[in-house]
Design a protein around this motif. Structure first.
Motif, short mmCIF file in Angstrom:
data_model
loop_
_atom_site.label_atom_id
_atom_site.label_comp_id
_atom_site.label_asym_id
_atom_site.label_seq_id
_atom_site.Cartn_x
_atom_site.Cartn_y
_atom_site.Cartn_z
N CYS A 28 0.82 -1.21 0.00
CA CYS A 28 0.00 0.00 0.00
C CYS A 28 0.86 1.26 0.00
CB CYS A 28 -0.93 -0.01 1.22
SG CYS A 28 -2.18 -1.32 1.19
N TYR A 37 1.83 3.14 -3.21
CA TYR A 37 0.86 4.03 -3.88
C TYR A 37 0.57 5.27 -3.07
CZ TYR A 37 0.33 -0.15 -6.62
OH TYR A 37 0.59 -1.25 -7.40
N LEU A 78 -4.17 5.54 -3.06
CA LEU A 78 -4.64 4.18 -2.91
C LEU A 78 -6.16 4.15 -2.98
CD1 LEU A 78 -3.79 1.23 -2.30
CD2 LEU A 78 -4.14 1.76 0.12
N GLY A 134 -7.59 -0.90 -5.39
CA GLY A 134 -6.14 -1.07 -5.24
C GLY A 134 -5.80 -1.74 -3.92
N MET A 174 -2.88 -6.07 -10.21
CA MET A 174 -2.60 -4.85 -9.46
C MET A 174 -1.59 -3.99 -10.22
SD MET A 174 -1.05 -4.45 -5.59
CE MET A 174 0.52 -5.13 -6.08
N TYR A 192 -3.55 -2.35 -13.02
CA TYR A 192 -4.59 -1.45 -12.55
C TYR A 192 -4.02 -0.12 -12.08
CZ TYR A 192 -8.34 0.40 -9.63
OH TYR A 192 -9.29 1.22 -9.05
N HIS A 193 -2.92 -0.17 -11.36
CA HIS A 193 -2.38 1.04 -10.76
C HIS A 193 -1.39 1.72 -11.70
CE1 HIS A 193 -3.76 2.02 -6.78
NE2 HIS A 193 -3.80 0.73 -6.46
#
Length: 417
Positions: free
Chosen positions: A35, A38, A50, A54, A86, A89-90
């Motif tokens: 975490c 991000y 975040l 996420g 992930m 996505y990020h």
């Protein structure tokens, strides 16, 4: 305590801790790191923070690690799915896939070979495709793929070390069991030897005492001096038997020091044995041929016991008037040859079928073919000789009577079971 010793102590405590506690703490730590990538993006990159999805994807790469040792394959599938999703996505993608590194280590350490190969190739292949889709540079390719291979290599080293440790511990356990078995077998052999010695001593002493006791009442009135000598011989025989039994039973006392134990009878004690038998009324001659030389201790004891058993059998069964003991040191192939002959019931008492007048065969078996207990009679005599690598034979003598011949080694030999 040195630094390395402190780290070793901490690692031992960590390995001995509850696996669920350790893996839960590891999963929480991985989740925080995932975490944080991000929430705190690298300088020069625009992090969007975040999001809920996420966080769920980050949790998918971390939470399954709680069960990584209980269900490593299922854990690897979940983390392997969530990690590339992930990353796509990020924006920006994670610099380090911490959950993936732990999974590859766990897979290499705990799963079967086919699963290890499948997961390593899958992670390398999917990571390459993902990095290509994200337009990563060469340095990112090298760092990511090398980190996966390194994690897998550490897992392999851990697996090999555990396998080696398990093999060493298993070998130590097997050696311990083998030593215990050897100790038990040695104790059994010692008990059997002690039982054989006690039989020889008691049989010899009782035979002499019975002969003297039977002769005593016959001459007590006609020849009091001879009767008194018979009773003295009974007492001397009993005392000698008690002394020998004390020596043997002393071996069983664990608290007794080995250097204080009285040694076993040897060839040098044979003249005394012959004299003792002669006192019972049997004329026994003792002859030595050749030059005596040192022999192994087991041969010394075997020679004494062979003569003792042969003379005891003569007293008990042969009804003989005389016996002859010959110790031949000039035997073939460096052997010590012991011959004990008597003039008792040979051809008549022991026929061509080997059965004596008392129903006992020349091999220690009864007339009905049933063998006497092992370690008794002529069977025990042969076992005595075989125990030190020799042989013994017993049977009718050519000119009448009975003869026992034993061939004993004068040098140590390897006796196979």
């Amino acid at each position: 305590m040195t630094l390395s010793a402190r780290w070793e102590s901490r690692l031992r405590r960590l390995r001995g801790a509850n696996p669920y506690v350790v893996d839960t703490a590891l999963a929480a730590f991985i989740l925080v790191l995932a975490c944080a990538q991000y929430i705190l993006p690298d300088e020069g990159k625009d992090g969007g923070g975040l999001t809920v999805w996420g966080f769920l994807l980050a949790a998918g790469t971390a939470v399954p690690l709680v069960w990584r040792r209980r269900a490593p394959e299922a854990c690897s599938y979940v983390v392997s799915f969530c990690t590339p999703v992930m990353a796509i996505y990020h924006d920006p993608p994670p610099e380090v896939t911490y959950g993936g590194l732990v999974v590859l280590y766990t897979v290499a350490a705990l799963t079967p070979p086919w699963h290890r190969r499948f997961m390593l190739s899958g992670w390398l292949g999917v990571s390459t495709v993902t990095l290509f889709a994200l337009d990563a540079d060469t340095l990112e390719y090298a760092f990511t793929l090398l980190s996966y291979v390194t994690a897998y290599a550490f897992g392999t080293l851990g697996r090999v070390q555990r396998a080696y440790t398990a093999a060493v511990e298993d070998r130590a356990r097997r050696l311990e069991r083998q030593r215990a078995n050897e100790v038990a077998q040695a104790a059994a052999r010692e008990r059997a030897r002690i039982a054989g010695d006690m039989h020889d001593i008691l049989a010899h002493a009782v035979s002499l005492m019975v002969v003297q006791a039977e002769a005593g009442p016959v001459v007590v009135r006609s020849d009091p001096a001879r009767a008194e000598a018979a009773f003295d011989a009974i007492a001397d025989t009993g005392r000698d038997a008690m002394a020998q039994l004390r020596r043997i039973l002393g071996v069983l006392k664990q608290e007794q020091r080995g250097d204080l134990r009285t040694p076993q009878p040897t060839i040098a004690a044979l003249p005394d044995l012959v004299a003792q038998v002669g006192a019972a009324g049997l004329r026994v001659s003792f002859t030595t041929e050749g030059a005596p030389r040192p022999v192994p201790p087991d041969t010394e004891v075997a020679a004494y016991r062979v003569v003792q058993e042969a003379l005891t059998n003569t007293l008990k069964h042969a009804r003989a008037d005389s016996a002859r003991v010959v110790i031949d040191w000039a035997g073939a192939a460096g052997e010590l040859v012991i011959t004990v002959t008597d003039d008792g019931r040979g051809p008549d008492g022991v026929g061509s079928d080997g059965v004596g007048s008392d129903g006992a065969g020349a091999d220690g078996a009864g007339a009905d073919g049933a063998e006497r207990p092992g370690g008794h009679g002529l069977i025990g005599l042969r076992e005595r000789a075989a125990a030190c690598g020799g042989t013994a034979e017993a049977g009718p003598a050519p000119g009448g009577g009975f003869r026992v011949v034993a061939h004993l080694p004068t040098a140590p030999v390897e006796v196979t079971a």
